[in-house]
Design a protein around this motif. Structure first.
Motif, short mmCIF file in Angstrom:
data_model
loop_
_atom_site.label_atom_id
_atom_site.label_comp_id
_atom_site.label_asym_id
_atom_site.label_seq_id
_atom_site.Cartn_x
_atom_site.Cartn_y
_atom_site.Cartn_z
N PRO A 7 1.82 -7.85 -4.44
CA PRO A 7 2.98 -6.96 -4.29
C PRO A 7 3.65 -6.63 -5.62
O PRO A 7 4.00 -5.47 -5.88
N GLN A 8 3.81 -7.63 -6.48
CA GLN A 8 4.43 -7.38 -7.78
C GLN A 8 3.53 -6.54 -8.67
O GLN A 8 4.00 -5.67 -9.41
N LEU A 9 2.21 -6.80 -8.61
CA LEU A 9 1.28 -6.04 -9.43
C LEU A 9 1.27 -4.56 -9.03
O LEU A 9 1.25 -3.67 -9.89
N LYS A 10 1.29 -4.30 -7.76
CA LYS A 10 1.31 -2.92 -7.29
C LYS A 10 2.58 -2.21 -7.77
O LYS A 10 2.52 -1.05 -8.20
N ARG A 11 3.68 -2.90 -7.73
CA ARG A 11 4.94 -2.30 -8.21
C ARG A 11 4.86 -2.01 -9.71
O ARG A 11 5.25 -0.93 -10.17
N ILE A 12 4.33 -2.96 -10.49
CA ILE A 12 4.23 -2.79 -11.94
C ILE A 12 3.34 -1.59 -12.28
O ILE A 12 3.66 -0.77 -13.14
N VAL A 13 2.21 -1.48 -11.59
CA VAL A 13 1.27 -0.39 -11.86
C VAL A 13 1.89 0.96 -11.50
O VAL A 13 1.74 1.95 -12.24
N CYS A 14 2.60 1.02 -10.40
CA CYS A 14 3.25 2.27 -10.01
C CYS A 14 4.37 2.64 -10.97
O CYS A 14 4.58 3.84 -11.28
N GLU A 15 5.09 1.66 -11.49
CA GLU A 15 6.12 1.94 -12.48
C GLU A 15 5.51 2.50 -13.76
O GLU A 15 6.07 3.40 -14.39
#
Length: 272
Positions: A7-15
């Protein structure tokens, strides 16, 4: 570990993708320069780099990071890495400059020379791919509901993907598949960045042969997605899986990406 990080990785990549898109529609913000290897770098590359590095260092401070947009750690240091992040903050900078939407953010977790987790985000399409041997391969619109993806089964017609700038030799080499009767016809489509591997992973294409130079950060994240979807990425002419951090250079050999497990690629493509 992967399910906890995801979940955190997906958020970081989208940011990181959002940072790219902040520049995308305004060429005045690009600040394009040429690197020492004669490839372009823009403010969007560096903004995405900052997002990824800050996010990953906060999430996994114990893991080193190797990125296209950072100084390359020397081989003596990298030889000690058992696990690390491999990044291409903006894969397809030339596609970004041409504003065709075919560029991605690539993040891979490498362990023992193999991609164990990969995330590929296409910000202009708002499409996120991720995959690992443990979790399988998935696709979503940004952080929306996830859909499992798989390579498509073998057929009589093969859909070939080619680079926009390195295609003629590869296309000619693969024509042998038609003359040898492996398939009845071969259709090709040009595309930029690691999207080509993701298209194979989601069953929209069959083959991508690349003989021109690439770097390890160009392929690792999408390789994790492709392999988790049932495909393979193998070096040519050895036809063994592409591996990472096993030599001083970060340049890849020639490779073949495919969702077609049936044909004997080593036999049909041995003359490449």
């Amino acid at each position: 570990m992967y399910s906890q990080l995801l979940p955190q990785l997906k958020r970081i990549v989208c940011e990181a993708g959002d940072a790219i898109m902040h520049c995308y529609d305004d060429p005045a913000k690009w600040n394009t320069q040429q690197k020492s290897n004669d490839t372009p770098v823009t403010a969007a590359d560096l903004a995405a780099q900052s997002c990824l590095v800050q996010g990953l260092q906060s999430l996994t401070p114990e893991l080193p990071i190797l990125s296209e947009e950072d100084l390359l750690a020397d081989w003596a240091t990298r030889q000690q890495w058992q696990k690390y992040w491999l990044l291409d903050p903006l894969d397809g900078t030339r596609e970004f400059l041409q504003r065709n939407g075919e560029f991605t953010v690539n993040v891979a977790l490498i362990a023992a020379g193999k991609p164990q987790l990969g995330l590929v985000y296409a910000p202009a399409l708002e499409t996120l791919y991720w995959g690992s041997p443990v979790l399988g391969a998935w696709r979503s619109q940004r952080l929306g509901a996830a859909e499992a993806i798989h390579v498509r089964p073998p057929g009589d017609t093969l859909q070939l993907l080619t680079s926009r700038r390195h295609s003629q030799r590869e296309t000619e080499a693969l024509q042998i598949l038609v003359t040898a009767g492996v398939c009845s016809s071969l259709h090709s489509q040009c595309m930029g960045s690691s999207l080509k591997l993701c298209r194979i992973a989601e069953g929209e294409a069959d083959l991508y042969l690349r003989l021109a130079p690439t770097s390890e950060w160009d392929t690792a994240a999408a390789q994790a997605v492709l392999e988790a979807a049932g495909g393979q990425l193998v070096r040519v002419p050895e036809f063994t899986p592409l591996t990472y951090n096993d030599k001083a250079s970060v340049e890849n050999p020639g490779f073949l990406a495919t969702g077609q497990a049936g044909p004997d690629w080593a036999k049909w493509l041995q003359k490449i």
